[in-house]
Design a protein around this motif. Structure first.
Motif, PDB file in Angstrom:
ATOM      1  N   GLY A   1       0.805  -1.215   0.000  1.00  0.00           N
ATOM      2  CA  GLY A   1       0.000   0.000   0.000  1.00  0.00           C
ATOM      3  C   GLY A   1       0.836   1.261   0.000  1.00  0.00           C
ATOM      4  N   GLY A   2       2.013   1.193  -0.630  1.00  0.00           N
ATOM      5  CA  GLY A   2       2.897   2.343  -0.686  1.00  0.00           C
ATOM      6  C   GLY A   2       3.731   2.551   0.561  1.00  0.00           C
ATOM      7  N   GLN A   3       3.563   1.673   1.564  1.00  0.00           N
ATOM      8  CA  GLN A   3       4.324   1.774   2.805  1.00  0.00           C
ATOM      9  C   GLN A   3       5.473   0.764   2.807  1.00  0.00           C
ATOM     10  N   LEU A   4       6.622   1.170   3.373  1.00  0.00           N
ATOM     11  CA  LEU A   4       7.760   0.267   3.505  1.00  0.00           C
ATOM     12  C   LEU A   4       7.468  -0.740   4.608  1.00  0.00           C
ATOM     13  N   ILE A   5       7.782  -2.001   4.368  1.00  0.00           N
ATOM     14  CA  ILE A   5       7.485  -3.060   5.327  1.00  0.00           C
ATOM     15  C   ILE A   5       8.777  -3.536   5.986  1.00  0.00           C
ATOM     16  N   ALA A   6       8.926  -3.211   7.248  1.00  0.00           N
ATOM     17  CA  ALA A   6      10.090  -3.668   8.018  1.00  0.00           C
ATOM     18  C   ALA A   6       9.774  -5.007   8.685  1.00  0.00           C
ATOM     19  N   GLY A   7      10.820  -5.783   8.942  1.00  0.00           N
ATOM     20  CA  GLY A   7      10.654  -7.032   9.684  1.00  0.00           C
ATOM     21  C   GLY A   7      10.072  -8.177   8.894  1.00  0.00           C
ATOM     22  N   ALA A   8       9.992  -8.061   7.562  1.00  0.00           N
ATOM     23  CA  ALA A   8       9.521  -9.174   6.736  1.00  0.00           C
ATOM     24  C   ALA A   8      10.654 -10.182   6.543  1.00  0.00           C
ATOM     25  N   SER A   9      10.323 -11.465   6.540  1.00  0.00           N
ATOM     26  CA  SER A   9      11.322 -12.519   6.310  1.00  0.00           C
ATOM     27  C   SER A   9      11.424 -12.792   4.812  1.00  0.00           C
ATOM     28  N   VAL A  10      12.650 -12.709   4.297  1.00  0.00           N
ATOM     29  CA  VAL A  10      12.895 -12.926   2.865  1.00  0.00           C
ATOM     30  C   VAL A  10      13.838 -14.114   2.723  1.00  0.00           C
ATOM     31  N   THR A  11      13.410 -15.118   1.952  1.00  0.00           N
ATOM     32  CA  THR A  11      14.208 -16.332   1.783  1.00  0.00           C
ATOM     33  C   THR A  11      14.600 -16.505   0.323  1.00  0.00           C
TER      34      THR A  11
END
Length: 389
Positions: free
Chosen positions: A132-142
């Motif tokens: 939604g145009g917001q930066l997402i912190a704390g997401a897990s990326v594999t």
């Protein structure tokens, strides 16, 4: 004469045997000396291989030690640490790992080996996670069996990957999982991953239960006006009982029975019609709404963390703490909430308890503190709370 000749021959033969044994003994001694000398030429090696980009240890790096007597190899473990023994004359060290530039080191002797060797990544695989145009912190990326977490700016970076295209996945509480392709190589561009917002904490409604009893205590201040409630709500089918004070002799109580509203006056319930029924429903729905409030929190505006489980109503419940902002009467307020959620049977995913604190100085000094807890879901017990007809 013959005896003398035989004696001389025997004497000569004996001398030859003695010399042979002496020679064999000397050769054996030399072998032992050489062997001991070879052992003495081995030295201990202990160092760590790290990334020049992130400072993290580089796993599975290969170190080749070369000298006049040949070469041998050691490998780094999961933390980038290398330890072992090699021939002391092997003072040229080559260090290589997939996705990093190879490094050569020449030392005077192994005791002069550096404690740390830095490897520079050949490429970096980078990307950004938004919703939604917001930066997402704390997401897990594999990617490629390696997992990292996005920073406050929603960015992630992978190193130690050979040139190519890799499949990746992003997960985050409250969002649907997203997959993407990460291109690693010269002039590769950062990838943008967009998450579709779901519920921060999916919950089932307490209203689906046929019966329950809950206690509630909340206090709200808005624009200098105070509102509060301290009591309990009991539901049995479509009948509702809302009480404050002593449950046996309440200071105030509203009842809905078969659609008719009653008010507790002078020790008895008096029929008052739709107004009393509507007031009872408002209080009941407010308490149910408070318990289900976390289901409305936006994953973009709240952080969530799982806490140790708690025992409630005979089962082990999940406990979640949340911090963020939500809209109250159209205004943004900051809030912290701890919610206890059922895990089995009819109570699975049903919020059983919430502790809520909300504040906003800009919104007329708004203050909201509430504790709501389900204390029973036994229908017979709920029915017994209602006065006899």
């Amino acid at each position: 004469m013959m005896k003398r000749t035989i004696f001389h021959r025997a004497e000569a033969h004996l001398g030859l045997n003695q010399r042979a044994r002496g020679l064999a003994l000397g050769l054996a001694l030399l072998l032992v000396i050489f062997s001991l000398a070879g052992c003495a030429r081995r030295g201990a090696v202990s160092l760590r291989i790290v990334s020049a980009y992130s400072g993290k240890g580089v796993a599975n790096a290969t170190l080749t030690f070369t000298g006049s007597s040949g070469s041998e190899t050691l490998s780094s473990n999961a933390t980038g640490t290398v330890s072992g023994q090699v021939q002391t004359d092997r003072t040229q060290i080559g260090v290589e790992a997939i996705g990093y530039q190879k490094v050569f080191i020449q030392v005077a002797d192994l005791t002069k080996s550096p404690a740390t060797v830095q490897l520079t990544p050949l490429f970096l695989g980078a990307g950004m996670v938004t919703s939604g145009g917001q930066l997402i912190a704390g997401a897990s990326v594999t990617v490629w069996n390696t997992t990292t977490t996005t920073g406050p700016d929603g960015a992630f970076t992978f190193e130690g990957l050979a040139e190519g295209t890799y499949a990746g996945r992003v997960t985050k509480q409250g969002f649907a999982d997203a997959t993407f392709d990460l291109v690693v190589g010269k002039n590769a561009k950062a990838v943008n991953v967009t998450l579709q917002e779901g519920q921060l904490l999916p919950l089932s409604s307490l209203a689906k239960l046929p019966a329950y009893e809950l206690t509630a205590s909340y206090h709200r201040t808005l624009g200098g006006e105070d509102k509060s409630f301290d009591g309990r709500v009991i539901k049995n089918g479509s009948d509702i009982l809302v009480m404050s004070g002593d449950p046996v002799n309440p200071t105030a109580s509203l009842m809905v029975r078969k659609g008719t509203g009653y008010v507790f006056e002078s020790g008895t319930y008096v029929a008052k019609g739709e107004t009393a029924a509507a007031a009872a429903h408002v209080l009941q729905e407010s308490c149910e709404g408070l318990l289900g409030l976390p289901a409305t929190f936006s994953p973009r505006l709240f952080t969530i963390e799982k806490q140790p489980p708690a025992q409630l109503l005979g089962q082990t419940c999940d406990v979640w703490s949340m911090t963020g902002r939500f809209l109250f009467e159209g205004e943004a307020v900051t809030a912290t909430a701890t919610v206890t959620v059922g895990t089995t049977g009819a109570l699975a995913n049903v919020p059983m308890k919430i502790i809520l604190n909300a504040r906003s100085q800009s919104f007329f000094d708004f203050v909201y503190d509430a504790v709501v807890e389900v204390v029973s879901v036994d229908q017979a017990q709920a029915a017994a709370r209602f006065p006899a007809q």
